[in-house]
Design a protein around this motif. Sequence first.
Motif, PDB file in Angstrom:
ATOM      1  N   ARG A  32     -38.202  71.695  56.576  1.00  0.00           N
ATOM      2  CA  ARG A  32     -37.307  70.612  57.117  1.00  0.00           C
ATOM      3  C   ARG A  32     -38.001  69.363  57.605  1.00  0.00           C
ATOM      4  NH1 ARG A  32     -35.091  74.975  59.097  1.00  0.00           N
ATOM      5  NH2 ARG A  32     -36.086  74.945  61.328  1.00  0.00           N
ATOM      6  N   GLU A  33     -39.190  69.520  58.393  1.00  0.00           N
ATOM      7  CA  GLU A  33     -40.104  68.560  58.683  1.00  0.00           C
ATOM      8  C   GLU A  33     -40.581  67.607  57.686  1.00  0.00           C
ATOM      9  OE1 GLU A  33     -43.879  67.799  61.566  1.00  0.00           O
ATOM     10  OE2 GLU A  33     -43.172  69.601  61.289  1.00  0.00           O
ATOM     11  N   GLU A  36     -37.559  65.606  56.273  1.00  0.00           N
ATOM     12  CA  GLU A  36     -37.019  64.615  57.030  1.00  0.00           C
ATOM     13  C   GLU A  36     -38.228  63.573  56.921  1.00  0.00           C
ATOM     14  OE1 GLU A  36     -36.846  66.572  60.936  1.00  0.00           O
ATOM     15  OE2 GLU A  36     -35.058  67.470  60.575  1.00  0.00           O
TER      16      GLU A  36
END
Length: 424
Positions: A32-33, A36
């Motif tokens: 997710r990081e 993102e």
Amino acid sequence: MTSVDVDALVAELAQLREENAALRRERDAARRERDELHKAILGMPAAVGVMVGPDHVFKIVNDAWRALNPSLEPIGKPLINVLPAPLGGRVAAMVDRVFATGEPLISANVPYTWPGAEETSFITFHYSALRGDGGEIFGIVFHGLDVTAQMRSQREVQSLNSRLRTFLALAENAPDSIVVTEHGQITYANPAFRRMYGYGAEVVGTPLLDLVDAEGRALLDARRKEGASPGAARAIVTCRRHDGSTFPGEVSTFPIRDDGGQIDAEGAILRDLTEQRRVEQDRQRLQEDLIAAQQRAIRELSTPLIPLAERLVVMPLVGTIDRVRSEQILETLLKGITAHQAAVAILDTTGVRSMDEQVASSLLRTAGAARLLGTEVILTGISPEVARALVEIGTDLSGVVTRGTLEAGVAYALRRRPRSKGRR
């Protein structure tokens, strides 16, 4: 196998499952990081990208980078094959240094002329090394900002500053007075103005029209309204110095406009006309003296008096005789008679075009004045036409000796002329 060993295995399995779940959570969080971060990179307004390997192969570029030149597709291609020469070689050399040393590099205000572009763009790029877990460099992350607008603004400011310096140098060294006013108040006055009006720094803030007399203010106001350009006017006025003394001056005003075309200030050029007026007066006096000298020369040439022999003078008359010239004839003859102590004076009218009553009366008056000085006057050169005109107007020449030609008149005069002053 004992029951104790089974419990231990169950507990160990449960721990492994928990650790595995924690690892999955960390993996998912890292993904997710990453996503993102990737999304943030792609959405950044600055041109951002990642290159990997010593050949600097493009791995990621965002939309801002693509917007620099939409025709370039970099993904999977080495840097040197993406950027056109000679730009590609210059950028590759800078990136090679970052890849080799790990030290970040800033390339500021680099001019880029993309293929097909009409204008040059300016971009500032930052290059930083990407390192693996062991510290080894495996790629380059870069971000760039298009500073074309800022560069153009900077150049405009530099051009404006250059123009201002030029204007200031011209104004500071101009022989004429130059001022700038806002709302009628002086905000700038050059040295020539301060010297001309006797002011120092206190002139700033002084209303410009206070330095002009009331009549001049009204004239300038009227000229402004008459002019094709608002605020533009030129007039000759009486200017007032700081000490109250006055002088004639020429004032020329003009509007100063902002970028929108609105008038936000007014300029004025003032010139002291004192010296010009003095020169004009001297020129006028010189012209009058010259005209007077020419008139004297003309009078002398038009009424010459020739001393022909001792105590004998001749005045040949040519052209038209009017009132002014008859006065000249009388004045010249009487002065010549006195100067030469003439006993006989010959007035030769051979060159006179016509003779009317006024001319005849003038000649008779001249002869009468000469007789009062003891001089006999002989009138010669009377043509038949002039003789007929004299008869027709009834001119009485009984008191004047007349001869048909100048030669006859000279012969008669020589016989009549006393040989010496004692025989007169």
